[in-house]
Design an enzyme around this catalytic site. Structure first.
Site, PDB file in Angstrom:
ATOM      1  N   GLU A  57      29.488 -15.325   4.608  1.00 12.10           N
ATOM      2  CA  GLU A  57      30.094 -15.146   3.293  1.00 12.10           C
ATOM      3  C   GLU A  57      31.610 -15.120   3.414  1.00 12.10           C
ATOM      4  O   GLU A  57      32.147 -14.515   4.342  1.00 12.10           O
ATOM      5  CB  GLU A  57      29.623 -13.829   2.660  1.00 12.10           C
ATOM      6  CG  GLU A  57      28.112 -13.713   2.506  1.00 12.10           C
ATOM      7  CD  GLU A  57      27.402 -13.365   3.797  1.00 12.10           C
ATOM      8  OE1 GLU A  57      26.364 -13.993   4.086  1.00 12.10           O
ATOM      9  OE2 GLU A  57      27.895 -12.501   4.532  1.00 12.10           O
ATOM     10  N   PHE A 244      23.172 -24.477  39.058  1.00 18.17           N
ATOM     11  CA  PHE A 244      23.604 -24.107  37.714  1.00 18.17           C
ATOM     12  C   PHE A 244      24.420 -25.269  37.143  1.00 18.17           C
ATOM     13  O   PHE A 244      25.590 -25.138  36.856  1.00 18.17           O
ATOM     14  CB  PHE A 244      24.434 -22.820  37.785  1.00 18.17           C
ATOM     15  CG  PHE A 244      24.751 -22.184  36.445  1.00 18.17           C
ATOM     16  CD1 PHE A 244      24.345 -22.739  35.241  1.00 18.17           C
ATOM     17  CD2 PHE A 244      25.472 -20.996  36.397  1.00 18.17           C
ATOM     18  CE1 PHE A 244      24.654 -22.151  34.027  1.00 18.17           C
ATOM     19  CE2 PHE A 244      25.788 -20.394  35.193  1.00 18.17           C
ATOM     20  CZ  PHE A 244      25.383 -20.962  34.016  1.00 18.17           C
ATOM     21  N   LYS A 259      27.187 -10.136  22.587  1.00 16.55           N
ATOM     22  CA  LYS A 259      27.766  -9.598  23.813  1.00 16.55           C
ATOM     23  C   LYS A 259      28.663  -8.400  23.496  1.00 16.55           C
ATOM     24  O   LYS A 259      29.816  -8.316  23.931  1.00 16.55           O
ATOM     25  CB  LYS A 259      28.548 -10.706  24.534  1.00 16.55           C
ATOM     26  CG  LYS A 259      27.635 -11.761  25.146  1.00 16.55           C
ATOM     27  CD  LYS A 259      26.800 -11.181  26.275  1.00 16.55           C
ATOM     28  CE  LYS A 259      25.802 -12.175  26.843  1.00 16.55           C
ATOM     29  NZ  LYS A 259      24.612 -12.340  25.987  1.00 16.55           N
ATOM     30  N   ASP A 285      33.356  -2.242  11.292  1.00 17.31           N
ATOM     31  CA  ASP A 285      32.783  -2.545  12.601  1.00 17.31           C
ATOM     32  C   ASP A 285      33.888  -2.992  13.554  1.00 17.31           C
ATOM     33  O   ASP A 285      33.879  -2.645  14.741  1.00 17.31           O
ATOM     34  CB  ASP A 285      31.759  -3.684  12.492  1.00 17.31           C
ATOM     35  CG  ASP A 285      30.379  -3.189  12.093  1.00 17.31           C
ATOM     36  OD1 ASP A 285      30.127  -1.981  12.214  1.00 17.31           O
ATOM     37  OD2 ASP A 285      29.565  -4.015  11.654  1.00 17.31           O
TER      38      ASP A 285
END
Length: 404
Positions: A57, A244, A259, A285
């Site tokens: 948003e 990898f 994370k 937050d």
């Protein structure tokens, strides 16, 4: 606290799929704040094989108003996302900055959220959501961060710098690190285990190529860790799966906000659960976690404690925090209650209180400063210009004076 123990933290590189998502989300935050310092953004990003999807948003003057995009706005958003991926260095068949499919599902902010957050009449700007936020600092490193996380970040920053400069051309963007330290009397004395998994070009998983990569990682880690931490007993795990080559969003899907422990204190302090990236600073937050770190760091920088945890809590639409909690883990030179009172008074004087508006104005958060936070941690970084203002220790002298 125990006097003798092992503790571990991990980090992930800028090329990890979740960090790719975080950086794209914060690139969008920066784009909107550069257009409108009062913009509201909540941008989530999904990355996977040759695909980037935005959802969330927004409200931004000149970009998205009254349910309509301004001319060229969608193109700017896509360009910002592609540039973020380009700067990370993804030019692989499975994920290439030029070629990935891009889907934009951003839409207007809910009017019901807006009415609770926006200031109006005698009502101050309210918190964007309820929740608890933590800040932490300790004197284990020069940046007042937990040593295990500090070194985990530094290892990957070194690998990325060498990849970008060409000093380690066999490296690719995706990587993870993990550092286990032995603590004696609360201080790190030795690394008992080092784990580094790094994406690489073909041919570096066997024979001479594998040996070259392992030797490079050992050398790089040795130059990053403090002298004496690596000992003959240190256990090394370098690309323990063997190969990898396939990594990043092609190897595993990435999402914004996965994370949060890497972003904060590596597990050495509590976490309220809210992610940072993709959110404008009205979202507590993010902003309240930043100011909590700022206050905790200044407590430790002032020599008032060797460890400090601060918790703040908020309710959606309510300006002032519901609680302020300080815990120095028994290391404070004054009681935690005395520190709480001093911090609350100083925050009122210097920031205009711990309201969303006070935090944003006091720390200068309404600026496009967030993309740089989205890899290698939001804390323990060097304040520079407008960037990382919550890392300044400019309250330390005032705190010392207030407590005599």
């Amino acid at each position: 606290m125990r006097s003798d123990y092992l503790f571990t933290s991990e980090s992930v590189s800028e090329g990890h799929p979740d960090k790719v998502s975080d950086q794209i989300s914060d690139a969008i935050v920066d784009l909107f704040l550069s257009k409108d310092p009062e913009a509201r953004i909540a941008c989530e990003t999904l990355t996977t094989t040759q695909l980037v999807v935005l959802a969330g948003e927004i409200r931004c003057k000149g970009v998205y108003e009254n349910g309509h995009w301004a001319p060229g706005a969608k193109e700017e958003i896509e360009a910002a996302a592609r540039q973020a991926v380009r700067e990370i260095g993804y030019e692989q068949d499975g994920f290439h900055w030029q070629d990935f499919e891009f889907i934009n599902r951003l839409h207007g902010q809910s009017a019901h959220i807006a009415q609770g957050v926006d200031a109006s009449g005698n009502k101050d700007e309210g918190a964007g959501d309820q929740g608890i936020m933590f800040g932490f600092a300790c004197n284990e490193t020069p940046d007042l961060m937990p040593a295990t996380l500090y070194y985990s970040h530094k290892i990957l920053e070194r690998l990325a710098a060498d990849r970008h400069s060409g000093a380690a051309p066999f490296l690719e963007p995706d990587a993870k690190s993990q550092v286990t330290l032995r603590y004696v009397d609360g201080k790190p004395v030795a690394a008992t285990a080092i784990v580094v998994s790094t994406q690489h070009k073909p041919g570096y998983d066997t024979g001479a190529g594998q040996a070259e990569l392992a030797a490079y990682v050992r050398r790089a880690v040795g130059e990053v860790l403090a002298e004496g931490l690596i000992t003959p007993e240190t256990a090394w795990h370098i690309n323990p799966t063997g190969s990898f080559e396939i990594g990043g969003p092609d190897g595993d899907a990435g999402l914004t906000g996965r994370k949060i422990i890497v972003d904060t204190y590596g597990g050495a302090a509590p976490h309220g659960g809210g992610a940072f990236s993709g959110k404008d600073p009205t979202k507590v937050d993010r902003s309240a976690a930043y100011v909590a770190r700022y206050l905790a760091k200044n407590v430790v920088a002032a020599g008032l404690a060797s460890r400090c945890t601060i918790q703040l809590s908020y309710a959606i639409g309510v300006a002032r925090p519901l609680s302020l909690y300080v815990d120095t883990d028994g290391t404070g030179t004054v009681t935690d209650a005395v520190l709480e009172a001093a911090i609350a008074k100083l925050a009122e004087e210097r920031l205009g209180g711990l309201t969303p508006r006070g935090i944003r104005i006091g720390l200068g958060l309404n600026k496009p400063i967030y993309r740089r936070t989205a890899a290698y941690g939001h804390f323990g970084r060097k304040p520079e210009g407008d960037f990382f203002p919550w890392e300044k220790a400019d309250l330390a002298d005032a705190l010392k004076a207030a407590l005599g």
